[in-house]
Design a protein around this motif. Structure first.
Motif, short mmCIF file in Angstrom:
data_model
loop_
_atom_site.label_atom_id
_atom_site.label_comp_id
_atom_site.label_asym_id
_atom_site.label_seq_id
_atom_site.Cartn_x
_atom_site.Cartn_y
_atom_site.Cartn_z
N LEU A 108 7.08 3.22 -11.08
CA LEU A 108 7.88 3.85 -10.04
C LEU A 108 7.75 3.07 -8.73
N VAL A 109 8.82 3.05 -7.95
CA VAL A 109 8.82 2.34 -6.67
C VAL A 109 9.21 3.32 -5.57
N ARG A 110 8.80 3.03 -4.35
CA ARG A 110 9.14 3.91 -3.25
C ARG A 110 10.65 3.92 -3.02
N SER A 111 11.15 5.04 -2.58
CA SER A 111 12.60 5.23 -2.46
C SER A 111 13.25 4.27 -1.48
N LEU A 112 12.52 3.85 -0.45
CA LEU A 112 13.08 2.95 0.57
C LEU A 112 12.60 1.51 0.37
N ALA A 113 12.27 1.15 -0.86
CA ALA A 113 11.79 -0.20 -1.13
C ALA A 113 12.87 -1.24 -0.83
N LYS A 114 12.42 -2.39 -0.33
CA LYS A 114 13.34 -3.49 -0.02
C LYS A 114 13.07 -4.65 -0.97
N PRO A 115 14.10 -5.44 -1.29
CA PRO A 115 13.92 -6.55 -2.24
C PRO A 115 12.82 -7.52 -1.83
#
Length: 252
Positions: free
Chosen positions: A114-121
């Motif tokens: 799972l990744v944070r909802s506001l993750a950036k590339p």
């Protein structure tokens, strides 16, 4: 609905299948809210009935997709808003309940991290060792929350508070476990795993030469257990004496 699907996510999929948005779907079936997310933490029996008739499912199935049937511990560790998601399942329009749990780490549906909802590339890649330790801590936190054993949860949250002090993070430990900063959340989860092995020694090592904020955080972590705090102070003093003695011998 799929296993563990969140009510708001399922309603969004229903709306998309009928070429409308959530608000239009809910208005059509006469449910008095514009956003399906408002129903995730509780849906009235009458509204569940309306949804079940429109979607041709049992009302109990509608109720089962909310967060109502939870213990107090689980409720404490469940985020009110999405803070992480599965990139693979999200592309398929899915929204699963366990993504909101503070201990959720890997998607139970496809196994993806799972990744944070506001993750950036361009976000910095975190060390695999930290990820592995955090995954272990997440499992221990889940056990503490779902076993309904307050002593296990207290121990886990003490470790989180301790981890926050080392990262100079202020605030509520519950929110640290849902932090938008992945390195903070992973460090706190890893602290839960680390606390299973000689936690007082670790606290004593960190308290030696610590700044005022760290000391306050340690006091908070052990505030309900003065004997543990006294043990930490005793170990820290013994270590300080030992280090001083070694320094004198080395100088001579």
């Amino acid at each position: 609905p799929l296993p563990d699907e969140l009510l708001s996510g399922w309603l969004s999929r229903l709306a998309a299948a009928n070429y409308c948005d959530d608000a239009e779907l809910l208005a059509h079936i006469e449910v008095d809210t514009r956003h399906g997310a408002a129903l995730d933490f509780g849906v009235e029996a009458a509204d569940a009935e309306k949804i079940s008739i429109a979607a041709r499912v049992d009302p109990d199935t509608v109720q089962s997709m909310t967060f109502t049937a939870m213990s107090k511990m689980e409720m404490m560790l469940t985020a009110q808003v999405p803070f992480q998601s599965c990139p693979e399942c999200s592309r398929r329009g899915l929204s699963l309940r366990h993504w909101r749990r503070s201990w959720a780490f890997d998607c139970q549906f496809c196994g993806t991290l799972l990744v944070r909802s506001l993750a950036k590339p361009g976000d910095k890649k975190l060390p695999e060792k930290l990820i592995d330790r955090a995954r272990c801590g997440a499992g221990l936190l889940e056990r503490a929350a779902t076993s309904n054993r307050p002593n296990l949860l207290r121990r886990a949250m003490r470790a989180v508070t301790f981890g926050m002090s080392l990262k100079a993070v202020r605030g509520d430990p519950l929110f640290a476990l849902q932090s938008p900063r992945p390195e903070v959340r992973l460090f706190c989860l890893a602290a839960i795993a680390a606390a299973q092995s000689r936690p007082l020694i670790k606290a004593a090592i960190s308290s030696a030469g610590a700044d005022d904020y760290v000391r306050i955080a340690l006091l908070r972590a052990f505030e309900t257990e003065p004997r543990l705090l006294a043990a930490v102070d005793h170990i820290a003093r013994q270590r300080a004496k030992s280090i001083s003695a070694m320094a004198v011998e080395s100088h001579n």
